[in-house]
Design a protein around this motif. Structure first.
Motif, PDB file in Angstrom:
ATOM      1  N   SER A 163       0.819  -1.224   0.000  1.00 30.53           N
ATOM      2  CA  SER A 163       0.000   0.000   0.000  1.00 30.53           C
ATOM      3  C   SER A 163       0.850   1.270   0.000  1.00 30.53           C
ATOM      4  O   SER A 163       0.345   2.370  -0.277  1.00 30.53           O
ATOM      5  N   ILE A 164       2.138   1.152   0.312  1.00 23.20           N
ATOM      6  CA  ILE A 164       3.026   2.323   0.375  1.00 23.20           C
ATOM      7  C   ILE A 164       3.747   2.545  -0.950  1.00 23.20           C
ATOM      8  O   ILE A 164       4.349   3.594  -1.168  1.00 23.20           O
ATOM      9  N   LEU A 165       3.691   1.580  -1.856  1.00 19.47           N
ATOM     10  CA  LEU A 165       4.416   1.707  -3.126  1.00 19.47           C
ATOM     11  C   LEU A 165       4.049   2.988  -3.870  1.00 19.47           C
ATOM     12  O   LEU A 165       4.902   3.628  -4.491  1.00 19.47           O
ATOM     13  N   LYS A 166       2.775   3.369  -3.797  1.00 25.85           N
ATOM     14  CA  LYS A 166       2.336   4.580  -4.507  1.00 25.85           C
ATOM     15  C   LYS A 166       3.034   5.825  -3.977  1.00 25.85           C
ATOM     16  O   LYS A 166       3.196   6.817  -4.703  1.00 25.85           O
ATOM     17  N   HIS A 167       3.461   5.783  -2.707  1.00 25.27           N
ATOM     18  CA  HIS A 167       4.089   6.961  -2.111  1.00 25.27           C
ATOM     19  C   HIS A 167       5.563   7.090  -2.483  1.00 25.27           C
ATOM     20  O   HIS A 167       6.146   8.170  -2.310  1.00 25.27           O
ATOM     21  N   ILE A 168       6.182   6.013  -2.957  1.00 24.50           N
ATOM     22  CA  ILE A 168       7.596   6.093  -3.351  1.00 24.50           C
ATOM     23  C   ILE A 168       7.756   6.123  -4.873  1.00 24.50           C
ATOM     24  O   ILE A 168       8.865   6.271  -5.378  1.00 24.50           O
ATOM     25  N   ALA A 169       6.649   5.995  -5.598  1.00 24.00           N
ATOM     26  CA  ALA A 169       6.711   5.941  -7.062  1.00 24.00           C
ATOM     27  C   ALA A 169       7.266   7.222  -7.657  1.00 24.00           C
ATOM     28  O   ALA A 169       7.985   7.188  -8.668  1.00 24.00           O
ATOM     29  N   GLY A 170       6.953   8.366  -7.041  1.00 25.04           N
ATOM     30  CA  GLY A 170       7.397   9.644  -7.585  1.00 25.04           C
ATOM     31  C   GLY A 170       8.910   9.785  -7.596  1.00 25.04           C
ATOM     32  O   GLY A 170       9.502  10.158  -8.617  1.00 25.04           O
ATOM     33  N   VAL A 171       9.558   9.467  -6.468  1.00 23.14           N
ATOM     34  CA  VAL A 171      11.016   9.609  -6.406  1.00 23.14           C
ATOM     35  C   VAL A 171      11.689   8.544  -7.255  1.00 23.14           C
ATOM     36  O   VAL A 171      12.754   8.783  -7.847  1.00 23.14           O
ATOM     37  N   LEU A 172      11.071   7.361  -7.364  1.00 22.74           N
ATOM     38  CA  LEU A 172      11.602   6.339  -8.255  1.00 22.74           C
ATOM     39  C   LEU A 172      11.548   6.802  -9.712  1.00 22.74           C
ATOM     40  O   LEU A 172      12.504   6.622 -10.478  1.00 22.74           O
ATOM     41  N   ALA A 173      10.444   7.409 -10.090  1.00 22.59           N
ATOM     42  CA  ALA A 173      10.307   7.918 -11.456  1.00 22.59           C
ATOM     43  C   ALA A 173      11.348   9.000 -11.736  1.00 22.59           C
ATOM     44  O   ALA A 173      11.965   9.026 -12.813  1.00 22.59           O
TER      45      ALA A 173
END
Length: 381
Positions: free
Chosen positions: A92-102
């Motif tokens: 459920s937290i993956l969406k919160h780290i997607a931005g910095v990964l992108a």
């Protein structure tokens, strides 16, 4: 070799970080917990103790950390320079780290076509695929095109029991000796360098379902049954022979599905079940029933550890009554500091048990599996 790992919690430090460090990686943890970050950065190492008779302690070295809150720009640079990125944050937290990964991927593909693998080490089927969708949604068309050629998101299955714990040293973590990290080799980029300790397979689904439907199904079944009987820990619950027999019944049902679907050897899978039950009993671990049973709504979702094997058993005309009993016990998990348990009980009070079952499991009221859940619920209540 450089690895960036999101999640400096117990699983991150006691499993993924430990294994990557042993395999020769410099590991940069990324977390929101400033205490973890500052200690990892200052010390560059931490202890991991195995919950075994000898209580062996190893020191994980060559580590550092960055805060995803205050050092997002540095995190993106670290991703751009990494050989491997992993996560253990909760699906459920993956969406919160997607931005910095992108952002990190965008910076990387702008200057190099060197391969990068991102592996989500989460308790979910297709965790890395979910992460890819979230990351790609934040990449522009040019970056996506370049990433297609040099960035891969291979799915994985991970297994190691790491209970909630507190120590004087906040970085210390106690883990069980057993671990398994399986990665889908068919989704890796050509010419990849294997990580020592990871098992690469061409077809991941059997391993994901074997782990999810045995370890996770069995663990939460023990927790919910243990909660109803007033036990505080999984170890106490597994000391109850009748309760253990009921957990075994659940795993025999999921095992029948796995053998039928994936062709596992029956005798070998029975030994696997024995091993899992032995792990739950480990006297060197103290794992709270409230932790293992936490988030019952997620555990009752259609593609998770209880509903999915029950429906697959129904489709194959196999037994599923022990699984529906576990589903019913999840409905009775009334732990006040668990938001999902509170929401579940509120739904039962508001719309009733039958509608609540359908709401969270997706199973229609007339379905035999739904009827079995209701029968088990009434009996347990």
């Amino acid at each position: 070799m450089k690895a960036v790992h999101f999640g400096a919690g117990n699983i991150g430090r006691g499993f993924i970080g430990l294994l990557l460090s042993k395999a020769g990686y410099e590991v940069c943890f990324v977390d929101v917990n400033e205490a973890f970050v500052s200690q990892l950065k200052e010390r560059g190492e931490y202890p991991v103790t195995l919950a075994s008779e000898g209580q062996e302690t190893v020191t994980v070295t060559n580590v550092t950390a960055l805060s995803s809150v205050t050092h997002a720009d540095e995190v993106a640079d670290a991703i751009a320079d990494a050989d491997l990125v992993t996560t253990a944050v909760g699906v459920s937290i993956l969406k919160h780290i997607a931005g910095v990964l992108a952002e990190g991927i965008s910076r990387r593909v702008a200057v190099t076509s060197a391969p990068l693998h991102l592996i989500a080490c989460e308790n979910a089927i297709g965790g890395s695929a979910q992460l890819k969708d979230l990351v790609y949604a934040q990449l522009d068309e040019a970056a996506r095109g370049k990433a297609d050629a040099s960035v891969a998101f291979p799915n994985a299955a991970v297994d190691r029991i790491v209970p909630l714990q507190q120590h004087e040293d906040i970085l210390k973590v106690v883990v069980e000796p057993f671990y398994e990290w399986v990665v889908d080799a068919s989704q890796m980029l050509p010419g990849y360098t294997p990580v020592e300790g990871i098992h690469y397979v061409d077809n991941l689904e059997p391993y994901i379902e074997r782990k999810l439907f045995t370890v996770n199904t069995g663990h939460c079944s023990a927790a919910y049954l243990g909660y109803l009987r007033g036990y505080e820990t999984i170890q106490q619950a597994m000391g109850d022979e009748e309760l253990t027999a009921r957990v075994r019944e659940v795993l025999e049902e999921t095992g029948a599905v796995l053998v039928n679907k994936h062709g596992f050897d029956q005798a070998e899978h029975s030994k696997y079940i024995d091993k899992i039950l032995e792990r739950f009993r480990n006297p060197a671990l103290t794992d709270e029933v409230s932790r293992v049973g936490r988030s019952p709504i997620r555990k009752l979702s259609p593609n998770d550890r209880l509903v999915s094997p029950a429906l697959q058993a129904y489709d194959r005309q196999l037994s599923y009554s022990a699984l529906t009993r576990s589903m019913a016990t999840a409905l009775l998990f009334d732990v006040k500091d668990d938001p999902e348990a509170v929401e579940l009980q509120a739904s039962i009070a508001d719309i009733g048990v039958p509608a609540t079952v359908t709401k969270y499991t997706g199973i229609a009221a007339g379905h035999p599996v739904h009827q079995s859940v209701m029968a088990e619920y009434e009996q347990l209540k």
